[in-house]
Design an enzyme around this catalytic site. Sequence first.
Site, PDB file in Angstrom:
ATOM      1  CD  GLU A 272      23.675  68.573  22.728  1.00 31.23           C
ATOM      2  OE1 GLU A 272      22.622  67.934  22.666  1.00 31.23           O
ATOM      3  OE2 GLU A 272      24.747  68.095  23.144  1.00 31.23           O
ATOM      4  CG  ASP A 351      26.254  64.674  27.670  1.00 35.19           C
ATOM      5  OD1 ASP A 351      25.266  64.403  28.350  1.00 35.19           O
ATOM      6  OD2 ASP A 351      26.253  64.675  26.424  1.00 35.19           O
ATOM      7  CD  GLU A 379      24.465  59.887  25.016  1.00 36.14           C
ATOM      8  OE1 GLU A 379      23.635  60.363  25.796  1.00 36.14           O
ATOM      9  OE2 GLU A 379      24.974  60.536  24.078  1.00 36.14           O
TER      10      GLU A 379
HETATM   11  O1  GCW Z   1      24.428  63.744  25.598  1.00 33.81           O
HETATM   12  C1  GCW Z   1      23.720  64.455  24.719  1.00 33.81           C
HETATM   13  C2  GCW Z   1      23.154  63.409  23.853  1.00 33.81           C
HETATM   14  C3  GCW Z   1      22.051  63.949  23.005  1.00 33.81           C
HETATM   15  C4  GCW Z   1      21.005  64.566  23.932  1.00 33.81           C
HETATM   16  C5  GCW Z   1      21.673  65.661  24.753  1.00 33.81           C
HETATM   17  C6  GCW Z   1      20.737  66.294  25.763  1.00 33.81           C
HETATM   18  C7  GCW Z   1      18.638  64.718  23.697  1.00 33.81           C
HETATM   19  O2  GCW Z   1      24.185  62.836  23.082  1.00 33.81           O
HETATM   20  O3  GCW Z   1      21.521  62.885  22.272  1.00 33.81           O
HETATM   21  O4  GCW Z   1      19.910  65.069  23.231  1.00 33.81           O
HETATM   22  O5  GCW Z   1      22.740  65.124  25.459  1.00 33.81           O
HETATM   23  O6  GCW Z   1      20.799  65.909  26.916  1.00 33.81           O
HETATM   24  O7  GCW Z   1      19.976  67.161  25.417  1.00 33.81           O
END
Ligand code: GCW
Length: 665
Positions: A272, A351, A379
């Site tokens: 990311e 995720d 989340e």
């Molecule tokens: O799910 C995603 C989240 C991000 C997070 C990422 C991760 C810290 O939306 O906010 O970043 O995973 O786990 O690295």
Amino acid sequence: MSDWTQLWLNYRKVSCDINSVNVSIEGFSCDNRIIKSLISELERGFKGLLDADVNILAEGGSGKADGLNVAIKKETSILAEGYRVSRKGSDVLVEASDERGALYGTYHLLRMVNSGELSDDYEKKCEPDNPLRMMNHWDNMDGSIERGYSGRSFFYKNNEITVDERTRDYARFMASIGINGVVINNVNVKDAASYLITDRYFDKLKEMSDVFADYGIKMYLSLNFASPIELGGMEVCDPLDPDVIKWWEDKCKEVFTALPDLGGFLVKADSEGRPGPFTYGRTQADGANMLADVVKPYDKLIIWRCFVYNCTQDWRDTKTDRARAGYDYFKDLDGKYHENVILQIKNGPMDFQIREPVSPLLGGLTKTNQMLEVQIAQEYTGQQIDLCYLIPLFKEVIDFKTYCQKEKDTVADIISGRAFGNKNCGIAAVINTGNDLNWTGNDLAAANLYGFGRLAFDMSLSAEEIAREWVKQTYTLEKEDEDIIVNMLLNSREIYEKYTCPLGIGWMVTPNTHYGPSVDGYEYSRWGTYHRADHLGLGVDRSDKGTGYAMQYYPENASKYNEMDKCPEELLLFFHHVPYSYRLKDGRTLIQYIYDSHFEGESRAEEIAGDWEKLKGKIPDDSFNRVKNRFERQIYNAKEWRDQVNTYFYRKSGIADEKGRKIYE
Ligand code: GCW
């Protein structure tokens, strides 16, 4: 009145006729920092629970005859960090081979007194299942928290570190549930956080790590892989470049001289937008091993995340599958990681959705230290507005049979080290705390915080046992009222799942914020998160005829997931593109299931909100009202999900609800 609650350590008076407690410490030094914490916790706990004074006796001394005599005693036959608590009449024994174990045993004792379970003839031995039991904070130094739903950070404000009484209470809470490691900053290390490994912050970090050390907790930092560039002014951060390695060697010498108790680093690389070894054509192992070698002389760990995937996908491309990425990037490197590297693997391949299969990397790797990562920050699971007790989900993950070998093949076996004899392994949770008065936004979300720690320590505990323990420590209720909360917690995940995304498909959330429905929110996005609904059906074909993801599992699981008829129904849409007319095992069509589950989920959300009302006057008013307010928001959210999902699929399929309920056209 303090600015924050004491969660499950509120030590409210219980009915009991003991009014004095004599404590003797045998085999441990009273000057040891952890033993000092233990003594002060005993004083605080017994004062609150029994209104009893605590007399600390020198070794071998004897106290008043009418009180409870508690001996904290060294017993080397108990494994590290384990303990035995026993009682015979007025004599209580807490035995452990080390200070941490003695502290955990002390919390166990207070827990038993609090819940009235310390019978006259009591004995319980506990040894931790997981060597590492960690919390990962996604706190940023400006005080914001990535995916935080409980206020601001209590560690940072305006790029400065705060160490105060709240830090100590935090450490007490963590120790009371057996947490022994805390990563204090977000894995997305940017801006001021990159400077945590410079002398700008060493003094404060030392202060913080000392508070943690008082409770047997090791502090860890998340690391910016590009530090040689950002801090060192170098051109590159190639892990095989000798100058880069030299830079890290010098840096680590500085860091571990200033912070000798630091446990090591957590790294999010090539993920990311974060920098990593891929930029230089190097592997994840090249990156992790370089850092591991540099920290090895100090006996420290590198915890390397496996959340690596292409986040710039094209929705037109149906072959690239984000779910495959972790395994594709890491499996071939199994056995190449050095002993002080641990790969940290999210529970599912996507995720932290409300339902996902277990990551095939867990157990797919057999020669590498592994650590499971779960998320108690809600989340995608209701953001601590909606009630979602996550321990049942975690139990499913740790009980999952990977078939990596004939015996000892569950995720629990792998992460505990039982499967392959690893020492550096365990479990970590992305934490759900913030500086809200009640720490977790929703008072009931504290059950996830408590529950994660307890489960990490003892994976044989059931979700129900943990829920009940938490309720008993937190509130003072009659059994039937305890049952109400326990049942609310135990049903909450299923309810949330029913009114959100069906049968493992995931997503369908508002992009970026991840709260509330948006069925097509991620459908044409670059994040690789599709449901592929058309007028005939929905779901992603991950079988051998589709993306092939199902084949990443060992044959026993692969064959099950690969075929629509054998696939566990709760994961059906994760693995297959299924016609709306497809009949599920109970005879209902898929489309009817979608309608039914959404009506049911919403109405059961209203039911649990109603259950909470039954506790009015029995739960302290402030806590009662905070939770009540969350339920009002949850019901709004559940209705929105119900109607948007039902309308969406009615419009796509043109098939009416057999039961003729209201679906908006
Ligand atoms: O799910 C995603 C989240 C991000 C997070 C990422 C991760 C810290 O939306 O906010 O970043 O995973 O786990 O690295």
